[in-house]
Design a protein around this motif. Sequence first.
Motif, PDB file in Angstrom:
ATOM      1  N   GLY A 128       0.781  -1.232   0.000  1.00 42.39           N
ATOM      2  CA  GLY A 128       0.000   0.000   0.000  1.00 42.39           C
ATOM      3  C   GLY A 128       0.810   1.277   0.000  1.00 42.39           C
ATOM      4  N   TYR A 129       2.151   1.178  -0.068  1.00 38.43           N
ATOM      5  CA  TYR A 129       2.984   2.383  -0.097  1.00 38.43           C
ATOM      6  C   TYR A 129       2.953   2.989  -1.495  1.00 38.43           C
ATOM      7  N   ARG A 130       2.663   4.287  -1.551  1.00 35.72           N
ATOM      8  CA  ARG A 130       2.607   4.994  -2.834  1.00 35.72           C
ATOM      9  C   ARG A 130       3.698   6.056  -2.933  1.00 35.72           C
ATOM     10  N   SER A 131       4.591   6.074  -1.968  1.00 37.89           N
ATOM     11  CA  SER A 131       5.719   7.017  -1.980  1.00 37.89           C
ATOM     12  C   SER A 131       6.894   6.336  -1.284  1.00 37.89           C
ATOM     13  N   ILE A 132       8.004   6.201  -1.991  1.00 44.24           N
ATOM     14  CA  ILE A 132       9.201   5.594  -1.402  1.00 44.24           C
ATOM     15  C   ILE A 132      10.414   6.433  -1.787  1.00 44.24           C
ATOM     16  N   SER A 133      11.404   6.469  -0.884  1.00 44.85           N
ATOM     17  CA  SER A 133      12.598   7.295  -1.104  1.00 44.85           C
ATOM     18  C   SER A 133      13.836   6.426  -0.975  1.00 44.85           C
ATOM     19  N   MET A 134      14.779   6.619  -1.887  1.00 46.41           N
ATOM     20  CA  MET A 134      15.927   5.708  -1.986  1.00 46.41           C
ATOM     21  C   MET A 134      17.154   6.468  -2.479  1.00 46.41           C
ATOM     22  N   SER A 135      18.273   5.765  -2.616  1.00 38.66           N
ATOM     23  CA  SER A 135      19.476   6.388  -3.177  1.00 38.66           C
ATOM     24  C   SER A 135      19.224   6.688  -4.654  1.00 38.66           C
ATOM     25  N   PRO A 136      19.833   7.735  -5.198  1.00 42.64           N
ATOM     26  CA  PRO A 136      19.576   8.101  -6.603  1.00 42.64           C
ATOM     27  C   PRO A 136      19.837   6.960  -7.580  1.00 42.64           C
ATOM     28  N   ALA A 137      20.887   6.160  -7.313  1.00 38.75           N
ATOM     29  CA  ALA A 137      21.245   5.075  -8.237  1.00 38.75           C
ATOM     30  C   ALA A 137      20.181   3.987  -8.283  1.00 38.75           C
ATOM     31  N   ALA A 138      19.350   3.895  -7.243  1.00 38.48           N
ATOM     32  CA  ALA A 138      18.345   2.826  -7.179  1.00 38.48           C
ATOM     33  C   ALA A 138      17.077   3.172  -7.951  1.00 38.48           C
ATOM     34  N   ILE A 139      16.882   4.437  -8.300  1.00 38.55           N
ATOM     35  CA  ILE A 139      15.616   4.850  -8.909  1.00 38.55           C
ATOM     36  C   ILE A 139      15.396   4.186 -10.267  1.00 38.55           C
ATOM     37  N   GLY A 140      16.444   4.093 -11.091  1.00 43.53           N
ATOM     38  CA  GLY A 140      16.320   3.459 -12.411  1.00 43.53           C
ATOM     39  C   GLY A 140      15.852   2.017 -12.328  1.00 43.53           C
ATOM     40  N   PRO A 141      16.550   1.153 -11.561  1.00 43.15           N
ATOM     41  CA  PRO A 141      16.108  -0.243 -11.453  1.00 43.15           C
ATOM     42  C   PRO A 141      14.704  -0.395 -10.867  1.00 43.15           C
ATOM     43  N   VAL A 142      14.367   0.437  -9.874  1.00 42.96           N
ATOM     44  CA  VAL A 142      13.034   0.347  -9.259  1.00 42.96           C
ATOM     45  C   VAL A 142      11.959   0.776 -10.264  1.00 42.96           C
ATOM     46  N   LYS A 143      12.252   1.817 -11.033  1.00 42.81           N
ATOM     47  CA  LYS A 143      11.279   2.293 -12.020  1.00 42.81           C
ATOM     48  C   LYS A 143      11.064   1.255 -13.126  1.00 42.81           C
ATOM     49  N   ALA A 144      12.154   0.599 -13.554  1.00 43.49           N
ATOM     50  CA  ALA A 144      12.038  -0.439 -14.585  1.00 43.49           C
ATOM     51  C   ALA A 144      11.127  -1.562 -14.097  1.00 43.49           C
ATOM     52  N   MET A 145      11.260  -1.922 -12.821  1.00 45.25           N
ATOM     53  CA  MET A 145      10.385  -2.945 -12.237  1.00 45.25           C
ATOM     54  C   MET A 145       8.939  -2.462 -12.214  1.00 45.25           C
ATOM     55  N   MET A 146       8.741  -1.235 -11.737  1.00 46.24           N
ATOM     56  CA  MET A 146       7.403  -0.688 -11.525  1.00 46.24           C
ATOM     57  C   MET A 146       6.599  -0.611 -12.833  1.00 46.24           C
ATOM     58  N   LEU A 147       7.261  -0.242 -13.930  1.00 46.64           N
ATOM     59  CA  LEU A 147       6.563  -0.086 -15.201  1.00 46.64           C
ATOM     60  C   LEU A 147       5.971  -1.404 -15.714  1.00 46.64           C
ATOM     61  N   GLU A 148       6.502  -2.519 -15.230  1.00 53.03           N
ATOM     62  CA  GLU A 148       6.016  -3.839 -15.653  1.00 53.03           C
ATOM     63  C   GLU A 148       5.159  -4.508 -14.587  1.00 53.03           C
ATOM     64  N   LEU A 149       4.855  -3.772 -13.498  1.00 57.51           N
ATOM     65  CA  LEU A 149       4.180  -4.368 -12.342  1.00 57.51           C
ATOM     66  C   LEU A 149       2.653  -4.227 -12.414  1.00 57.51           C
ATOM     67  N   PRO A 150       1.911  -5.354 -12.460  1.00 57.23           N
ATOM     68  CA  PRO A 150       0.448  -5.286 -12.325  1.00 57.23           C
ATOM     69  C   PRO A 150       0.103  -5.207 -10.839  1.00 57.23           C
ATOM     70  N   LEU A 151      -0.047  -4.000 -10.329  1.00 52.52           N
ATOM     71  CA  LEU A 151      -0.139  -3.789  -8.883  1.00 52.52           C
ATOM     72  C   LEU A 151      -1.379  -4.447  -8.274  1.00 52.52           C
TER      73      LEU A 151
END
Length: 756
Positions: free
Chosen positions: A698-721
């Motif tokens: 249920g988290y809709r806002s997460i904060s991470m190191s700048p280098a992690a944003i790319g891999p997390v976004k790539a995952m998210m774009l393919e995620l059927p939530l």
Amino acid sequence: MRDAAGGPRVLLKKLRELMAEPLEPQERLDRIVRDIASNMVAEVCSLYVLRADSVLELYATQGLNPSAVHLAQLQVGQGLVGTIAASARPLNLSDAQKHPAFTYLPETGEEIYHSFLGAPVLRAGRTLGVLVVQNRTMRTYREDEVEALETTAMVIAEMIAAGGLTRLTRPGLELDLSKPVSIGGLSFNEGVGLGHVVLHEPRIVVTNLFNEDSEKELARLESALGSLRLSIDDMLSRRDVAFEGEHRAVLEAYRMFANDRGWVRRLEEAINNGLTAEAAVEKVQSDMRARMLHMTDPYLRERMSDFDDLGNRLLRQLMGRAPDDIAAALPKDSIIVARSMGAAELLDYPREKLRGLILEDGAATSHVVIVARAMGIAAVGQVKGAVSMAENGDPIIVDGDEGTMHLRPQQDVELAYAEKVRFRARRQQLYRELRDKPTATKDGVKIDLLMNAGLLVDLPQLVESGAGGIGLYRTELQFMVASTFPRAEAQERLYKDVLDAARGKPVTFRTIDIGGDKVLPYFKGVQQEENPALGWRAIRLTLDRPGLLKTQIRALLKAAGGRELKVMLPMVTELGEIAQAREIIDKEVRHLSRFAHMLPNTMKVGAMVEVPSLLWQLDELMSAVDFVSVGSNDLFQFVMATDRGNSTLANRFDPLSVPFLRTLKQIADAGKRNNTPVTLCGELAGKPISAMALMGLGYRSISMSPAAIGPVKAMMLELPLGQLETFMQENLSGKSATLPMRALLQAFADDRKIPL
């Protein structure tokens, strides 16, 4: 019998002349062992050199069978010679053949010799070989003879290090000094760096070894010692001891060592034996380094490390050198190798030239590691022996993914890592191409991907990473890299720069979170605590020292004039702490209003959920603040009662275990129930698999190191939530909750081809 005082001096004079002659390497070695045997009235003198395969090879001899040269060999630890190499200590025996370690090598013809004196050939604490003298008669060699052999061994060590024996090495049998070395440690920051060694405290190379006038050298030593003692006293007398990067306890130890008569006496003896003052320091220092490598007591090893640093300071005094300008003449692919270093020292290096950091000590939560993460460089710690093994300019690989160092790597290892770096670069390019795409899941649910920051070097990454804002700005990092408390003006300037760089994107400033593992050397009043993570830190400290919080709040209010200001309180345990902090904030707002300062357009005050007691006050908490951030690092260690700095427990408990995921869901549900925004900032947010789990909770806002944003976004774009939420609901309740969630999440992603 030779003159005990004159022997070493005469020998060193001969060696100096030999070094100056244009001789072939083998001829030079043969002459050296002959002169040593003659000077020490020994029937045998032999030099064994350590090869890269841990074999000690006979390189020269006077008295043993000459045909055994380059054929006779011993393993490290084998025989008397191998024992000396393993222990890095001399061996003085009147009847060598009765020693339990004695090994007979028939090819040498040494069975007729009884007395034996061997000294390790040491450089920077490393054993490069063994120098031996022998006699037929049974005798114990005098102390001055031991000293003479050790001094001569040091000269030979410099010759080996300078490449004087390179032409004598056979293919595949290179010397130990050039062998590839791989050492495992702990991963402090992910990434891979290929480059060249830059020693943080460069080893001073002593080129002037032999003295012409002992009295003059003794006077130079005394003068340098006097200057050294004065400089230490001066640092101790200052109010800001941390200005030089040394803690008071270390400086007190330095002062004690600098006045230690035993140390000074050994230096004087080396000078009387014919060495220059700086060569004497190098010899004594190398002897002590070698002993340090064999100590198991961590306290004694630390004290010996202090001695080592003191020796370097004394060498700089003798050679008239200021500390090196570390930013000058660095290779463009620098990998810093250090025993330990301060956060501010790492920032002195130009970021564009850094590829990695290797520390012999340190912890994943230490200040310098936090800065390394902010700079986005691979970092590995607890790499024992890295400094003594490395030379400036050596090729090196730092593997922050695996936590290993590869020094002077073989070609196939280097090629494999070069391919790994190219693969990472291609992947980063793919992430950059995703930067401007909307941050939403495959089924259209918007997720805010924010970045963590704390230093000015972080700010350019806000644009580069495509982050939606700064979800956690660690204001304490400014305090940690300073030598004194930053003044209000300096704080205001920094916060204004941060808001300017954000260009209207939201920034959440966490109030100063010091204490625990974040110690400020210049902050008086912090007591040693048995459990610092549970002690006087964060909001507990700032409410007890309200001047700190008042100054910071005033600087934040002034910096955010005309803009939105979000302030977050760390380590909140009970709601009364929020009320106290709000009272301080309100007073500062009234004060600035009275003097017509421009105030923020809007101000939001939030709290971090990292202390488990808040789990039983969640609804009240959500009503008391404007937003909540979950500090997953501390919350996990407190919920699971596991010290996150303890390497033994590092992998014992999984943050994706059912109990902890249920805890996180409880917080997210309370935020939704009370219409209070909830963000999670911590290590969990930066891994695609755990970020996926958070979204499913249920988290809709997460904060991470700048280098992690790319891999997390790539995952998210393919995620059927929607599917994931149903999946997690089923697996976090009932009998299914006994299954390992990490494996279930991995299977969920694999089935749907979600990149993790």
